[in-house]
Scaffold this active site. Structure first.
Site, PDB file in Angstrom:
ATOM      1  N   ARG A  26     -14.602 -28.279  15.346  1.00 19.54           N
ATOM      2  CA  ARG A  26     -15.310 -27.127  15.520  1.00 19.54           C
ATOM      3  C   ARG A  26     -15.117 -26.105  14.391  1.00 19.54           C
ATOM      4  O   ARG A  26     -16.073 -25.506  13.607  1.00 19.54           O
ATOM      5  CB  ARG A  26     -15.812 -26.532  16.761  1.00 19.54           C
ATOM      6  N   SER A  43     -10.631 -38.823  28.076  1.00 16.22           N
ATOM      7  CA  SER A  43     -11.525 -37.829  28.509  1.00 16.22           C
ATOM      8  C   SER A  43     -11.951 -38.030  29.871  1.00 16.22           C
ATOM      9  O   SER A  43     -13.162 -38.439  29.866  1.00 16.22           O
ATOM     10  CB  SER A  43     -12.475 -37.106  27.554  1.00 16.22           C
ATOM     11  N   ASN A  46      -9.528 -35.887  35.959  1.00 16.12           N
ATOM     12  CA  ASN A  46      -8.593 -36.765  36.967  1.00 16.12           C
ATOM     13  C   ASN A  46      -8.510 -35.835  38.119  1.00 16.12           C
ATOM     14  O   ASN A  46      -8.138 -36.314  39.296  1.00 16.12           O
ATOM     15  CB  ASN A  46      -7.199 -36.655  36.400  1.00 16.12           C
ATOM     16  N   CYS A  47      -9.092 -34.486  38.115  1.00 15.47           N
ATOM     17  CA  CYS A  47      -9.048 -34.075  39.611  1.00 15.47           C
ATOM     18  C   CYS A  47     -10.212 -34.595  40.395  1.00 15.47           C
ATOM     19  O   CYS A  47     -10.216 -34.122  41.767  1.00 15.47           O
ATOM     20  CB  CYS A  47      -9.411 -32.667  39.245  1.00 15.47           C
ATOM     21  N   THR A 277       6.516 -25.438  19.093  1.00 15.46           N
ATOM     22  CA  THR A 277       7.838 -25.969  19.555  1.00 15.46           C
ATOM     23  C   THR A 277       8.853 -25.497  19.038  1.00 15.46           C
ATOM     24  O   THR A 277       8.926 -24.567  17.848  1.00 15.46           O
ATOM     25  CB  THR A 277       7.780 -27.319  19.775  1.00 15.46           C
ATOM     26  N   PRO A 280       8.919 -26.893  13.108  1.00 16.60           N
ATOM     27  CA  PRO A 280       7.738 -26.358  12.390  1.00 16.60           C
ATOM     28  C   PRO A 280       6.568 -27.242  12.556  1.00 16.60           C
ATOM     29  O   PRO A 280       6.889 -28.513  12.438  1.00 16.60           O
ATOM     30  CB  PRO A 280       8.260 -26.021  10.923  1.00 16.60           C
ATOM     31  N   GLY A 286      -0.404 -28.460  27.629  1.00 15.38           N
ATOM     32  CA  GLY A 286      -0.894 -29.181  28.850  1.00 15.38           C
ATOM     33  C   GLY A 286       0.450 -29.200  29.877  1.00 15.38           C
ATOM     34  O   GLY A 286       1.338 -28.437  29.796  1.00 15.38           O
ATOM     35  N   ASP A 287       0.347 -30.249  30.681  1.00 14.67           N
ATOM     36  CA  ASP A 287       1.151 -30.476  31.872  1.00 14.67           C
ATOM     37  C   ASP A 287       2.659 -30.772  31.452  1.00 14.67           C
ATOM     38  O   ASP A 287       3.485 -30.620  32.239  1.00 14.67           O
ATOM     39  CB  ASP A 287       0.716 -31.676  32.639  1.00 14.67           C
ATOM     40  N   TYR A 430     -24.051  -7.565  46.607  1.00 12.84           N
ATOM     41  CA  TYR A 430     -24.031  -7.844  48.103  1.00 12.84           C
ATOM     42  C   TYR A 430     -25.693  -8.161  48.525  1.00 12.84           C
ATOM     43  O   TYR A 430     -26.555  -7.509  48.083  1.00 12.84           O
ATOM     44  CB  TYR A 430     -23.721  -6.413  48.814  1.00 12.84           C
TER      45      TYR A 430
END
Length: 567
Positions: A26, A43, A46-47, A277, A280, A286-287, A430
């Site tokens: 994008r 894609s 997984n949850c 990381t 360079p 992610g996990d 409320y």
């Protein structure tokens, strides 16, 4: 951004890698993006997998958010599935890929690491049985569901009391399968403190789940009965038709060993606030990454989908030249267990105490909406806050409906360093079906405000033995009927509504610990005593929290907590 034809290699899809690739396209129409995924799906939700196994999500296709072809068509990304990256050469800026029996190299200008995490598999006898399952991928889900669908299963064993273990326990039970849940530690749902997590154990047991705490697995073995056995280290043996292993995950980073990419002791990829990381042009999301905890500023590994999605977006921006940084992880999480919801955000008491972070805490119990509107149900809220300025450090909630709304409000408070005073000032929507004129989050703020200003001196359940030794007296202001269901040994009982006329029965020269069921009447009683010259403290969370800290004393007690709180 221009028309620079940079080549970006992405290792792994799902939350981190797929969100990166979509955002990258994008913001840069001209970059060449190549995504490698060692499985068949890039894609998927997984949850949602436990809920497909439990037939709550009926159709498997609902979990597949994008196919490799649809993703490639929409975002012009070259997707290569069944392609495992087995090594990274950061000096030559290339990765080594295994596809079937073929291996080859692919070069890159930028490398984005999103390999995710894999289930922790203990080195125990009997682990290789086809009756022992893990759940991390759609293939794992298919194996479990096909096994259940094609067999007449009567019982199962779930090892691990985290998100997957709890969700699998519920969904197996919904399939009519008896569940034994084994957890090595003393509580389920480790992100919460034990005083909140106790409700999870009680709720599971009410729904027929056989919970074994303090129970580590020693081995697995086939049984003469045709079932499969689990032997615990306390010599207990359980038998079932299948076993689900859900004891946690570890970063899937073995392919990076020997590269220049620095890993933590646990194997997580070290990154800075820009998600760079140690090498360079190499980023990670992610996990698999090590992140910084928002409150303690210590390094941590928290595998959650929300942070992974945000991280993918940030890395895309960085490569495209858009200024963007990752502002740490606060561990906001939520879990459904039958009709109970438990949620957390920020730091918990266990970690705060371990790291020496100063905090105060408060408990509140409120209905999820106006109590006079049908269906109101109570929720327990615990918040941690700074004793210096009242800044919210963390929150935990257990209840039925409305927990998600309140934890999100408190997550915002933690993220933006709001104080207990700010919680009092929040003007929230409320109407009787949705909340109360004084929302549970407002109430939590009022109680914490009373504590920090000294209007309500408090003590905590874990302090009671020490305070009794110091000569403090206990005053139970509940009704006699409530007291007969259980109280703290040695407590004097004077009902709140009789306190003013019987106040002379108390020794003004002694410190008095006042308690009721959850804190409301205790607070009123303390205010009466303080203004009559007594030195009094309200037991925070009342007898309800005391029982949570002393379960062995009250295993047969069926006392029910009020749904209101002290303000």
């Amino acid at each position: 951004m221009g028309k620079e034809n940079k080549k970006i290699v992405v290792i792994g899809g799902v939350a981190g890698g797929a969100s990166f690739a979509a955002r990258m396209r994008r913001v840069d129409e001209y970059a060449q993006i190549v995504m490698f995924e060692k499985g068949q799906y890039i894609s998927f939700a997984n949850c949602g997998m436990p809920y497909h196994i439990g037939q709550v999500i009926e159709h498997r296709k609902e979990l597949v958010l994008q196919t490799p072809q649809s993703f490639s068509n929409r975002f012009a990304v070259e997707v290569r599935v069944d392609s495992e990256v087995i090594a990274v050469d950061t000096e030559k800026k290339r990765v080594r890929v295994k596809h079937g029996n073929r291996e080859y190299y692919e070069s890159y200008d930028y490398l984005v690491l999103s390999p995710g995490a894999s289930p922790i598999l203990p080195d125990l006898a009997g682990m290789d049985s086809k009756r022992v399952f893990t759940l991390r991928t759609l293939h794992d889900m298919d194996r479990i569901k096909n096994y259940i669908d094609s067999s007449e299963l009567r019982d199962s064993i779930v090892v691990g009391g985290g998100f997957i273990g709890l969700e699998m326990a519920e969904n197996l039970s919904k399939r009519g399968i008896k569940v034994s849940l084994i957890e090595a530690s003393g509580q389920l749902f480790a992100p919460a403190d034990s005083d909140i997590a106790t409700s999870v154990t009680e709720h599971l047991e009410q729904h027929g789940i056989d919970v074994h705490l303090h129970s580590a697995v020693q081995s697995f073995f086939p049984c003469d009965s045709g079932k499969y056995g689990v032997k615990l280290k306390n010599n207990t043996e359980l038998q079932a038709d299948m076993v689900i292993l859900a004891i946690g995950v570890k970063p899937d980073t073995d392919f990076l060993k020997g590269s220049s990419v620095q890993l933590s002791q646990r194997g997580a990829i070290k990154v800075d606030e820009q998600l760079k990381t140690s090498v360079p042009d190499v980023f990670a999301v992610g996990d698999a990454i090590e992140s910084t905890d928002l409150i303690s500023k210590t390094k941590t590994h928290i595998p959650l989908a929300g942070p992974a999605n945000r991280q993918g977006r940030i890395v895309a921006d960085r490569i495209a030249g858009i200024e963007s940084v990752y502002h740490h992880t606060q561990g906001t999480a939520i879990c459904k267990i039958f009709g109970l919801t438990i949620a957390v955000t920020g730091i918990n008491e266990k970690k705060a105490a371990m790291l020496g972070i100063e905090y105060l805490k408060s408990y509140s119990y409120s209905p999820n909406h106006a109590s006079y509107y049908p269906g109101a149900q109570g929720m327990s809220i615990k918040i941690l806050f700074s004793p210096q300025n009242g800044t919210i450090l963390g929150a935990q909630i257990a209840g039925a409906e409305g927990v998600d709304k309140r934890i999100d409000l408190l997550a915002m408070a933690v993220r933006h360093k709001l104080t207990v005073n700010d919680l009092c000032d929040l003007e929230l929507a409320y109407a009787p079906p949705y909340g109360s004129a004084r929302d549970p989050v407002n109430t939590a703020g009022f109680i914490a405000q009373n504590i920090i200003t000294g209007i309500m001196p408090v003590c905590y359940a874990e302090q009671i033995p020490e305070l009794i030794e110091k000569g403090y007296e206990l005053l139970d202001v509940r009704t006699q009927r409530e007291v007969r269901r259980g109280t703290i040994m040695g407590a004097k009982n004077i009902e709140l509504d009789q306190l003013r006329e019987r106040i002379e029965e108390l020794d003004q020269g002694k410190n008095i610990i006042v308690f009721c069921e959850v804190g409301l009447r205790g607070h009123v009683a303390v205010r009466i005593l303080l203004q009559n010259g007594f030195n009094a403290f309200n037991l925070s969370g009342g007898f309800k929290v005391y029982k949570m800290h002393n379960k062995e004393l009250f295993s047969g007690t069926q006392a029910k907590a009020s749904t209101y709180t002290a303000v």
